[in-house]
Design an enzyme around this catalytic site. Sequence first.
Site, mmCIF file in Angstrom:
data_model
loop_
_atom_site.group_PDB
_atom_site.id
_atom_site.type_symbol
_atom_site.label_atom_id
_atom_site.label_comp_id
_atom_site.label_asym_id
_atom_site.label_seq_id
_atom_site.Cartn_x
_atom_site.Cartn_y
_atom_site.Cartn_z
ATOM 1 N N ASP A 45 11.537 -4.645 -15.976
ATOM 2 C CA ASP A 45 11.552 -4.025 -16.697
ATOM 3 C C ASP A 45 12.860 -3.934 -18.124
ATOM 4 O OD1 ASP A 45 12.910 -1.954 -15.629
ATOM 5 O OD2 ASP A 45 11.430 -0.555 -14.927
ATOM 6 N N ASN A 114 7.321 10.246 -10.974
ATOM 7 C CA ASN A 114 5.797 9.873 -10.915
ATOM 8 C C ASN A 114 5.535 9.036 -9.733
ATOM 9 O OD1 ASN A 114 6.677 8.271 -12.582
ATOM 10 N ND2 ASN A 114 4.697 8.964 -14.791
ATOM 11 N N HIS A 116 6.394 6.255 -10.503
ATOM 12 C CA HIS A 116 6.088 4.807 -10.963
ATOM 13 C C HIS A 116 7.138 3.615 -10.235
ATOM 14 C CE1 HIS A 116 9.394 5.827 -13.750
ATOM 15 N NE2 HIS A 116 10.073 5.506 -13.378
ATOM 16 N N GLU A 121 3.272 2.268 -14.401
ATOM 17 C CA GLU A 121 3.005 4.123 -14.946
ATOM 18 C C GLU A 121 1.466 4.251 -14.037
ATOM 19 O OE1 GLU A 121 5.389 6.307 -15.318
ATOM 20 O OE2 GLU A 121 6.605 5.868 -17.318
HETATM 21 C C1 GLP Z 1 13.476 4.048 -14.533
HETATM 22 C C2 GLP Z 1 13.373 2.352 -14.608
HETATM 23 C C3 GLP Z 1 12.561 2.276 -13.084
HETATM 24 C C4 GLP Z 1 13.685 2.994 -12.104
HETATM 25 C C5 GLP Z 1 13.220 4.038 -12.281
HETATM 26 C C6 GLP Z 1 13.811 5.601 -11.676
HETATM 27 O O1 GLP Z 1 12.577 4.879 -15.728
HETATM 28 N N1 GLP Z 1 12.574 1.549 -14.864
HETATM 29 O O2 GLP Z 1 13.000 0.585 -12.633
HETATM 30 O O3 GLP Z 1 13.572 3.047 -11.193
HETATM 31 O O4 GLP Z 1 12.828 4.974 -13.490
HETATM 32 O O5 GLP Z 1 15.149 5.204 -12.851
HETATM 33 P P1 GLP Z 1 16.800 6.463 -11.731
HETATM 34 O O6 GLP Z 1 16.978 5.218 -10.837
HETATM 35 O O7 GLP Z 1 17.782 6.650 -12.806
HETATM 36 O O8 GLP Z 1 16.278 8.341 -10.718
#
Ligand code: GLP
Length: 226
Positions: A45, A114, A116, A121
């Site tokens: 992403d 959440n 995702h 989302e």
């Molecule tokens: C982000 C990214 C995701 C990631 C998730 C968790 O917003 N878009 O690809 O896996 O949220 O992030 P983190 O590993 O910092 O908790």
Amino acid sequence: MRAGIESGAVRVLGVATGSSPLPLYRAIRAPRPQSIDDVEFFALDEYVGLPPGHPENYRVFLERELVHPLGLDPARLHVLDGGAADPDAECRGFEAALGAAGGVDLQILGIGSNGHIGFNEPGSSPTSRTRLTALAERTRADNARFFDTLGSVPTHCLTQGLGTILEARRILLLASGPGKAEAVARAVQGPVDPAVPASYLRDHPDVTLLIDRDAAAMLTTEGAHR
Ligand code: GLP
């Protein structure tokens, strides 16, 4: 994963950003697997609207964590362009490049608080493809720690769809800390439904979860939902 890269089983690696995969990327960097030069990297992403050199731009993140330290050819890293004038064409081009590379052998995933995955989302369709979409307010609040203010967190992004992600041959989901416990429990033991996008991973035949005790804290030994 190192064994997969060294043996040639992983020729296309799907890479996540965020804090969860950082220890894994550190582990890939040293010792450097020689066959890493043969691997193509596809990012999950990208934010829309960040200036190109912004440290939270996911291309910048992946160049910092993987391309530069490993001395990789930057052309082997495919990241959606969040500044594209025609986001739909950008997403179609990304899917075409992924298809031309033969699809993802191993997809690294984190999980949002959440539920995702990528930036799919709650409410995302399990058949969704790579697209322009909006960030949930909870995600913006979670990710505000990487920005100066909540107001400077982008509101939109480009993300591989759930349908795109689920086509990866193998998936490795990483989660740590108490902030992920509810999302992990709902993904693993709650209903498979759009309220928790990661729950659709249960429809995939080869998913591994690598989670710490805190992230596992809300899993129960009672029977899973299905
Ligand atoms: C982000 C990214 C995701 C990631 C998730 C968790 O917003 N878009 O690809 O896996 O949220 O992030 P983190 O590993 O910092 O908790």
